[in-house]
Structure formats: C-alpha cells, structure tokens
Motif scaffolding. Sequence first.
Motif, PDB file in Angstrom:
ATOM      1  N   LYS A   1      14.834   2.797   1.791  1.00 44.42           N
ATOM      2  CA  LYS A   1      14.883   2.291   0.416  1.00 44.42           C
ATOM      3  C   LYS A   1      16.169   2.769  -0.248  1.00 44.42           C
ATOM      4  O   LYS A   1      16.490   3.958  -0.233  1.00 44.42           O
ATOM      5  CB  LYS A   1      13.674   2.779  -0.392  1.00 44.42           C
ATOM      6  CG  LYS A   1      13.656   2.286  -1.836  1.00 44.42           C
ATOM      7  CD  LYS A   1      12.455   2.830  -2.600  1.00 44.42           C
ATOM      8  CE  LYS A   1      12.588   4.313  -2.909  1.00 44.42           C
ATOM      9  NZ  LYS A   1      11.483   4.809  -3.770  1.00 44.42           N
TER      10      LYS A   1
ATOM     11  N   LYS B   1       7.048   7.300   9.009  1.00 41.60           N
ATOM     12  CA  LYS B   1       5.943   6.369   8.772  1.00 41.60           C
ATOM     13  C   LYS B   1       6.031   5.147   9.683  1.00 41.60           C
ATOM     14  O   LYS B   1       5.017   4.667  10.190  1.00 41.60           O
ATOM     15  CB  LYS B   1       5.957   5.907   7.311  1.00 41.60           C
ATOM     16  CG  LYS B   1       5.902   7.018   6.286  1.00 41.60           C
ATOM     17  CD  LYS B   1       4.552   7.703   6.271  1.00 41.60           C
ATOM     18  CE  LYS B   1       4.492   8.776   5.180  1.00 41.60           C
ATOM     19  NZ  LYS B   1       3.172   9.453   5.142  1.00 41.60           N
TER      20      LYS B   1
ATOM     21  N   TRP C   1      14.611  -2.670  -0.341  1.00 44.28           N
ATOM     22  CA  TRP C   1      13.907  -2.200   0.840  1.00 44.28           C
ATOM     23  C   TRP C   1      14.602  -2.765   2.076  1.00 44.28           C
ATOM     24  O   TRP C   1      14.931  -3.950   2.123  1.00 44.28           O
ATOM     25  CB  TRP C   1      12.439  -2.621   0.802  1.00 44.28           C
ATOM     26  CG  TRP C   1      11.693  -1.987  -0.322  1.00 44.28           C
ATOM     27  CD1 TRP C   1      11.527  -2.468  -1.583  1.00 44.28           C
ATOM     28  CD2 TRP C   1      11.013  -0.721  -0.294  1.00 44.28           C
ATOM     29  NE1 TRP C   1      10.799  -1.606  -2.348  1.00 44.28           N
ATOM     30  CE2 TRP C   1      10.455  -0.521  -1.587  1.00 44.28           C
ATOM     31  CE3 TRP C   1      10.818   0.241   0.692  1.00 44.28           C
ATOM     32  CZ2 TRP C   1       9.728   0.618  -1.908  1.00 44.28           C
ATOM     33  CZ3 TRP C   1      10.075   1.377   0.369  1.00 44.28           C
ATOM     34  CH2 TRP C   1       9.544   1.561  -0.913  1.00 44.28           C
TER      35      TRP C   1
ATOM     36  N   LYS D   1       3.700   1.336  -1.434  1.00 44.24           N
ATOM     37  CA  LYS D   1       4.930   1.972  -1.918  1.00 44.24           C
ATOM     38  C   LYS D   1       4.671   3.295  -2.640  1.00 44.24           C
ATOM     39  O   LYS D   1       5.373   4.282  -2.419  1.00 44.24           O
ATOM     40  CB  LYS D   1       5.669   1.010  -2.861  1.00 44.24           C
ATOM     41  CG  LYS D   1       6.063  -0.311  -2.241  1.00 44.24           C
ATOM     42  CD  LYS D   1       6.628  -1.232  -3.329  1.00 44.24           C
ATOM     43  CE  LYS D   1       6.811  -2.635  -2.829  1.00 44.24           C
ATOM     44  NZ  LYS D   1       7.244  -3.550  -3.914  1.00 44.24           N
TER      45      LYS D   1
ATOM     46  N   ARG E   1       2.256   5.497  -2.485  1.00 46.18           N
ATOM     47  CA  ARG E   1       1.776   6.630  -1.680  1.00 46.18           C
ATOM     48  C   ARG E   1       2.469   6.761  -0.333  1.00 46.18           C
ATOM     49  O   ARG E   1       2.164   7.687   0.433  1.00 46.18           O
ATOM     50  CB  ARG E   1       0.268   6.495  -1.456  1.00 46.18           C
ATOM     51  CG  ARG E   1      -0.551   6.522  -2.739  1.00 46.18           C
ATOM     52  CD  ARG E   1      -2.041   6.529  -2.426  1.00 46.18           C
ATOM     53  NE  ARG E   1      -2.854   6.583  -3.633  1.00 46.18           N
ATOM     54  CZ  ARG E   1      -4.174   6.630  -3.638  1.00 46.18           C
ATOM     55  NH1 ARG E   1      -4.833   6.627  -2.491  1.00 46.18           N
ATOM     56  NH2 ARG E   1      -4.841   6.673  -4.780  1.00 46.18           N
ATOM     57  N   SER E   2       3.351   5.827  -0.034  1.00 47.90           N
ATOM     58  CA  SER E   2       4.039   5.809   1.276  1.00 47.90           C
ATOM     59  C   SER E   2       3.032   5.817   2.423  1.00 47.90           C
ATOM     60  O   SER E   2       3.213   6.512   3.428  1.00 47.90           O
ATOM     61  CB  SER E   2       4.994   7.010   1.402  1.00 47.90           C
ATOM     62  OG  SER E   2       5.986   6.948   0.418  1.00 47.90           O
ATOM     63  N   GLU E   3       1.955   5.036   2.254  1.00 48.36           N
ATOM     64  CA  GLU E   3       0.924   4.932   3.282  1.00 48.36           C
ATOM     65  C   GLU E   3       1.043   3.617   4.034  1.00 48.36           C
ATOM     66  O   GLU E   3       1.334   2.576   3.440  1.00 48.36           O
ATOM     67  CB  GLU E   3      -0.471   5.054   2.653  1.00 48.36           C
ATOM     68  CG  GLU E   3      -0.761   6.431   2.066  1.00 48.36           C
ATOM     69  CD  GLU E   3      -2.142   6.512   1.426  1.00 48.36           C
ATOM     70  OE1 GLU E   3      -2.505   7.610   0.964  1.00 48.36           O
ATOM     71  OE2 GLU E   3      -2.859   5.487   1.383  1.00 48.36           O
TER      72      GLU E   3
ATOM     73  N   TYR F   1      12.010   6.206   5.877  1.00 51.09           N
ATOM     74  CA  TYR F   1      10.593   6.433   6.148  1.00 51.09           C
ATOM     75  C   TYR F   1      10.348   6.382   7.656  1.00 51.09           C
ATOM     76  O   TYR F   1       9.379   5.793   8.107  1.00 51.09           O
ATOM     77  CB  TYR F   1       9.751   5.380   5.427  1.00 51.09           C
ATOM     78  CG  TYR F   1       9.911   5.396   3.919  1.00 51.09           C
ATOM     79  CD1 TYR F   1       9.062   6.154   3.113  1.00 51.09           C
ATOM     80  CD2 TYR F   1      10.917   4.664   3.310  1.00 51.09           C
ATOM     81  CE1 TYR F   1       9.210   6.169   1.731  1.00 51.09           C
ATOM     82  CE2 TYR F   1      11.071   4.672   1.925  1.00 51.09           C
ATOM     83  CZ  TYR F   1      10.217   5.428   1.146  1.00 51.09           C
ATOM     84  OH  TYR F   1      10.368   5.445  -0.221  1.00 51.09           O
TER      85      TYR F   1
ATOM     86  N   HIS G   1      16.636   6.654   0.911  1.00 52.54           N
ATOM     87  CA  HIS G   1      15.528   7.395   1.524  1.00 52.54           C
ATOM     88  C   HIS G   1      14.993   6.617   2.719  1.00 52.54           C
ATOM     89  O   HIS G   1      14.806   5.402   2.642  1.00 52.54           O
ATOM     90  CB  HIS G   1      14.404   7.607   0.508  1.00 52.54           C
ATOM     91  CG  HIS G   1      13.267   8.418   1.021  1.00 52.54           C
ATOM     92  ND1 HIS G   1      13.345   9.789   1.196  1.00 52.54           N
ATOM     93  CD2 HIS G   1      12.018   8.056   1.429  1.00 52.54           C
ATOM     94  CE1 HIS G   1      12.192  10.225   1.683  1.00 52.54           C
ATOM     95  NE2 HIS G   1      11.377   9.206   1.838  1.00 52.54           N
TER      96      HIS G   1
ATOM     97  N   PHE H   1       2.703  -1.521   3.812  1.00 55.69           N
ATOM     98  CA  PHE H   1       3.193  -0.245   3.290  1.00 55.69           C
ATOM     99  C   PHE H   1       2.870  -0.160   1.805  1.00 55.69           C
ATOM    100  O   PHE H   1       3.268  -1.015   1.021  1.00 55.69           O
ATOM    101  CB  PHE H   1       4.702  -0.168   3.515  1.00 55.69           C
ATOM    102  CG  PHE H   1       5.341   1.112   3.059  1.00 55.69           C
ATOM    103  CD1 PHE H   1       5.207   2.274   3.800  1.00 55.69           C
ATOM    104  CD2 PHE H   1       6.101   1.143   1.892  1.00 55.69           C
ATOM    105  CE1 PHE H   1       5.816   3.460   3.377  1.00 55.69           C
ATOM    106  CE2 PHE H   1       6.701   2.309   1.465  1.00 55.69           C
ATOM    107  CZ  PHE H   1       6.559   3.477   2.210  1.00 55.69           C
TER     108      PHE H   1
END
Length: 332
Positions: free
Chosen positions: A244, A258, A234, A287, A289-291, A255, A253, A285
């Motif tokens: 990531k 977010k 990360w 992981k 659900r990427s919330e 984010y 990837h 964060f």
Amino acid sequence: FSPGFTQRDLSVIRHVSKEDGLSCSAITSIAQDHQGFLWVGTHSGLNPYDGHSIKVYRNNPNDSTSLCDNSITCLFVNRLGELWIGTTNNGLSIYDFRNDRFDNFNWGVHPNSLSGNRVTSIEEDDQGNMWVSTLMGLNRYQRESKTFKRFLSSATVTAKPHLADSLKKAGCPSYLLGHFLKFRNKTVSDEEFFYDIPLTPSTRRWISKLQELLSIKLYGTGVRTMEVDHKNVWIGLDNGGLAKLDTEKGSFHTYSDKISHKILSLLNDNEFLWIGTMDGGVKRFWKKRSEVTDFPETANVKFIKSLYKDSIGNILAGDEDGLSLLDRRQNR
C-alpha cells in the motif's frame, strides 16, 4: 463509423473475431467510451467497434502521433471521456478523439517521464488523478505539464566522457550545456541531474539526445496491478505480495506476511480488497484489520486474472476456464 451502441445494445454481440475485422484474435483488454464505441486491445493493434464495422489502429514508425505500440496491455476510459492505452513495449498512448491521433508517453531519463515502458494497469482516483503502473514503478499524471510524478522508482546517471563535445556539435543551447557539464565524471540521481530543467517541448529534443550520452541505472518496484482507494494505492507486486502506498504521507507498507502469492488482479470493495492470485486462488483482505479470508474452492485455480463486482454486490472471478461466482457470505 456509425454512432456507437449503448450498454443495452451490447446484448446483440455474439462473437467477433479476426474474420470480422479484428487485428488479432488474442484480446487483452476491452473498454467502452462515452459515445458507446467498444475499444478492443490485442497483441497486434487497437480496434474500435461500433457494432457493425471494425477499424484498426497500429503503430507507424514514421508517425509520432500513431499508436505507440501494437501490443496492448490495458485500456481505461476516465471521467473526462479520454481513452488511455497501456502497451507492452513503448509506454502509454492517449487517444485524441477530435483529431484522430494519439499523444504518446514513454520512458525517458528525465524524472518527470514515465518510469517504464511496460504499462501494467491504469486507474483514476476520486480527485480525477490518473495513475499508471509499470514494471519499474508507479506514476501519477500531472495534467498541466503533461508529465508524471514517479513513485517507487529512481535512477542514477553518469555522464560519458564525450558528453561535452557531442552536445556542442549538436548545437545544444548554452544554458543547458552549462548545466549538464557540472556533472562530468560524477554519478548522481536523476532528480539532481535534471534539477530545475523542466520537461517541456523545447527541452525534450536535447534530453532525448542526452540519453545516448549517459550511463543509466534504474531502480524500481515492479507493479503488476493496482487499485486506487481514496488516498491509498493498493499494489500487487510483480515479485509477489501486496503493498500500500499512502500518497499523502508518502509511506509504503508491504503485507508479505499476509499474502505471498503473485497478485494478478485487485478489486476495491469498500472496507475489503479482493485479490486474484497465481496458484493461490481468490482472497479477501480486510483493510482495517489486515485480515485475509481464503476461498478454498478457488485454491487450485492457477490464474485469477480478473475480478468484477456487479450492481447487486456479487463478485465474479475470471480464470483460464471461465467465470466463477463467489458467495461473499458463505466463502464459496
């Protein structure tokens, strides 16, 4: 130096400063080795401390086994007991306890050298692999060859017109000279240029000489901080946002939708990743659900430079005003 002290003995420390022997009062990092010594990194040298006296290590330009740079950015003691030292200007040092010297690694044009000289963080994964991030990408240490595999970093090289004459005059071995001359008047990737030329003690001298005879363009993803989680690394990006790297698939990837703030610190916490930002406080964060969950009471804190999880699961955040305890259940 007397034997180091244990974790319990750390309670005897009240305040240690330059007047007590530290090389500099501006402390950037702290680590404790397996013998109990505290190692303190500063902007002007490295200081081992045994609870009684302080020793100072600094760079000596005339000694290749001295500390590679005086400005320390980070320290890490791995499971083997090795002390890894990241620096601002000249890469990485690994302290050799037995011989009281340093093995040094810095940027070079060869693709198996460190990707940059500004080291931002050092971590160890579950398999014992060592990871080093720089402002020009990510590096995994290859212990057998004492080289690095680069990620998120690349370069192109172009041989200058006088490359052949300069290498011949310097006595470059014919097998290396013939290989390098194949690329005259061409711009190629660093991997192609050094294909089948390993980074070994016998080739390092010529590769170092060669750097002066090449036009080099570097491309890299600036990594401000990182946290290793099984097969994933990360990454807090230098230009802002979270990313990531899947080291098995080689996929990358981001984010940015977010989290857009510049990330200063990361902390792995099983299914969660805690994130300390600039101007955005602390975020959690999820992981799977990427919330993202915000902690409003930290929103006005400018710099969250460090995060720590204690033995009972409390999360501590360090900023310019001190430490804050986060209630992970009530988001406060």
